[in-house]
Scaffold this motif. Sequence first.
Motif, PDB file in Angstrom:
ATOM      1  N   ASN A 188      41.289  33.319  33.780  1.00  0.00           N
ATOM      2  CA  ASN A 188      41.679  33.333  35.090  1.00  0.00           C
ATOM      3  C   ASN A 188      42.830  32.340  35.551  1.00  0.00           C
ATOM      4  OD1 ASN A 188      39.777  34.904  35.718  1.00  0.00           O
ATOM      5  ND2 ASN A 188      38.260  33.461  36.078  1.00  0.00           N
ATOM      6  N   GLU A 189      43.692  32.154  34.493  1.00  0.00           N
ATOM      7  CA  GLU A 189      45.030  31.358  34.768  1.00  0.00           C
ATOM      8  C   GLU A 189      46.464  31.852  34.354  1.00  0.00           C
ATOM      9  OE1 GLU A 189      43.412  26.688  34.484  1.00  0.00           O
ATOM     10  OE2 GLU A 189      43.556  28.002  32.596  1.00  0.00           O
ATOM     11  N   VAL A 190      47.496  31.595  34.789  1.00  0.00           N
ATOM     12  CA  VAL A 190      48.738  31.851  34.283  1.00  0.00           C
ATOM     13  C   VAL A 190      49.080  30.879  33.462  1.00  0.00           C
ATOM     14  CG1 VAL A 190      50.982  32.372  34.877  1.00  0.00           C
ATOM     15  CG2 VAL A 190      49.225  33.301  36.394  1.00  0.00           C
ATOM     16  N   ARG A 191      49.561  31.201  32.151  1.00  0.00           N
ATOM     17  CA  ARG A 191      50.077  30.289  31.245  1.00  0.00           C
ATOM     18  C   ARG A 191      51.403  30.611  31.216  1.00  0.00           C
ATOM     19  NH1 ARG A 191      48.952  26.989  26.828  1.00  0.00           N
ATOM     20  NH2 ARG A 191      46.917  27.304  26.711  1.00  0.00           N
ATOM     21  N   LEU A 249      47.160  40.142  38.624  1.00  0.00           N
ATOM     22  CA  LEU A 249      45.736  40.581  39.292  1.00  0.00           C
ATOM     23  C   LEU A 249      46.317  42.012  39.784  1.00  0.00           C
ATOM     24  CD1 LEU A 249      44.723  37.305  40.953  1.00  0.00           C
ATOM     25  CD2 LEU A 249      43.611  38.407  39.240  1.00  0.00           C
ATOM     26  N   ALA A 250      47.559  42.348  40.465  1.00  0.00           N
ATOM     27  CA  ALA A 250      47.628  43.398  41.250  1.00  0.00           C
ATOM     28  C   ALA A 250      47.862  44.691  40.218  1.00  0.00           C
ATOM     29  CB  ALA A 250      48.722  43.321  41.976  1.00  0.00           C
ATOM     30  N   ALA A 302      37.150  44.023  41.128  1.00  0.00           N
ATOM     31  CA  ALA A 302      36.741  43.584  40.203  1.00  0.00           C
ATOM     32  C   ALA A 302      37.719  42.424  39.520  1.00  0.00           C
ATOM     33  CB  ALA A 302      36.777  44.654  38.942  1.00  0.00           C
ATOM     34  N   GLN A 303      38.866  42.375  39.855  1.00  0.00           N
ATOM     35  CA  GLN A 303      39.835  41.222  39.486  1.00  0.00           C
ATOM     36  C   GLN A 303      39.437  40.110  40.390  1.00  0.00           C
ATOM     37  OE1 GLN A 303      42.303  41.206  37.110  1.00  0.00           O
ATOM     38  NE2 GLN A 303      41.630  43.189  36.236  1.00  0.00           N
ATOM     39  N   ILE A 304      39.365  40.268  41.612  1.00  0.00           N
ATOM     40  CA  ILE A 304      38.925  39.248  42.488  1.00  0.00           C
ATOM     41  C   ILE A 304      37.675  38.536  42.359  1.00  0.00           C
ATOM     42  CG2 ILE A 304      38.654  38.624  44.944  1.00  0.00           C
ATOM     43  CD1 ILE A 304      40.826  40.735  45.688  1.00  0.00           C
ATOM     44  N   THR A 305      36.637  39.326  41.889  1.00  0.00           N
ATOM     45  CA  THR A 305      35.388  38.930  41.616  1.00  0.00           C
ATOM     46  C   THR A 305      35.430  38.169  40.550  1.00  0.00           C
ATOM     47  OG1 THR A 305      34.412  40.965  42.643  1.00  0.00           O
ATOM     48  CG2 THR A 305      33.082  39.724  41.070  1.00  0.00           C
ATOM     49  N   LEU A 362      42.890  38.203  50.266  1.00  0.00           N
ATOM     50  CA  LEU A 362      43.586  38.258  49.000  1.00  0.00           C
ATOM     51  C   LEU A 362      43.781  39.615  48.362  1.00  0.00           C
ATOM     52  CD1 LEU A 362      44.639  36.953  46.452  1.00  0.00           C
ATOM     53  CD2 LEU A 362      42.196  36.705  45.471  1.00  0.00           C
ATOM     54  N   ARG A 363      42.626  40.389  48.758  1.00  0.00           N
ATOM     55  CA  ARG A 363      42.830  41.898  48.232  1.00  0.00           C
ATOM     56  C   ARG A 363      43.866  42.755  48.896  1.00  0.00           C
ATOM     57  NH1 ARG A 363      38.597  43.309  50.593  1.00  0.00           N
ATOM     58  NH2 ARG A 363      36.993  42.986  48.761  1.00  0.00           N
ATOM     59  N   ALA A 364      44.040  42.237  50.313  1.00  0.00           N
ATOM     60  CA  ALA A 364      45.295  42.782  51.156  1.00  0.00           C
ATOM     61  C   ALA A 364      46.703  42.360  50.511  1.00  0.00           C
ATOM     62  CB  ALA A 364      45.030  42.630  52.768  1.00  0.00           C
TER      63      ALA A 364
END
Length: 262
Positions: A116-119, A152-153, A160-163, A182-184
């Motif tokens: 759930n992070e960006v490296r 994520l997009a 599902a990504q947000i959950t 965030l979904r929007a």
Amino acid sequence: MTDPSSSQPRSGAQAVERALAVLRCVEATDSGAGITDLAQRAGLTVSTTHRLARTLADAGLLVQDPGTERYQLGPALVVLGRKAERRLGYRQALPLLEELAAATGESINLGIRAGNEVRVVLDVESRQPLRFNQESGSRVPMHVSAMGKCLLAAGADIDAQITGLGDLVRATHRTITDRDQLRAELELVRDRGWALNDEERNPGVRAIAAPVRLPGGGVAGAIAIQGPTVRITDDRLPELADLLAKTTGRVAVLLAAPPETT
């Protein structure tokens, strides 16, 4: 301290997970860490941590300072990292990021998803006196990162990504912590092809990012341009988005190419 799983049968996967936990704890500190500190951070007993640290040190993945007895990342990781950098195409991509930094005057990052992070795997620092830079190896929560929003997009199911992110922790007063908002935002990223981090992680810092879409499908990562809000203004966003689109297209070809054999 006692290992939560000390009374359970060990498996190869458990041993690997524990070793990785020790490595990550060492990675998280610049000054190194002693066995007791590592045990507390990893949630392991001192004896287990000592055994894992010695095994990792024997393999060159960790190194122990003989004076302080603290552990640091070892030289074998440098060799492995350089091989991975070459074989995955990152080394060839770095000059393109340097071109983008020269064209924009801002710092540039290439990031990939890590849970759930960006490296951050590549970084080019701006030459401006006032700048914001993020070093290679650093990690950032997905929802407060322009690169994270791109990744994520790119997922098949945004909900599902947000959950899967769990709690959306607030970093600044501009952080998006509402799931509907965030979904929007992610749907907007899909439509226009780029994402904006508008002081959502660091006050006074903006970043614009675009995904690196592989020719055969899928997303290999994202590239971000980041700098102070006084320079990354609304009127510059179309120009920066265009430069990003050109760079991500060129980088995608390199990351999709067969690995070097030399």
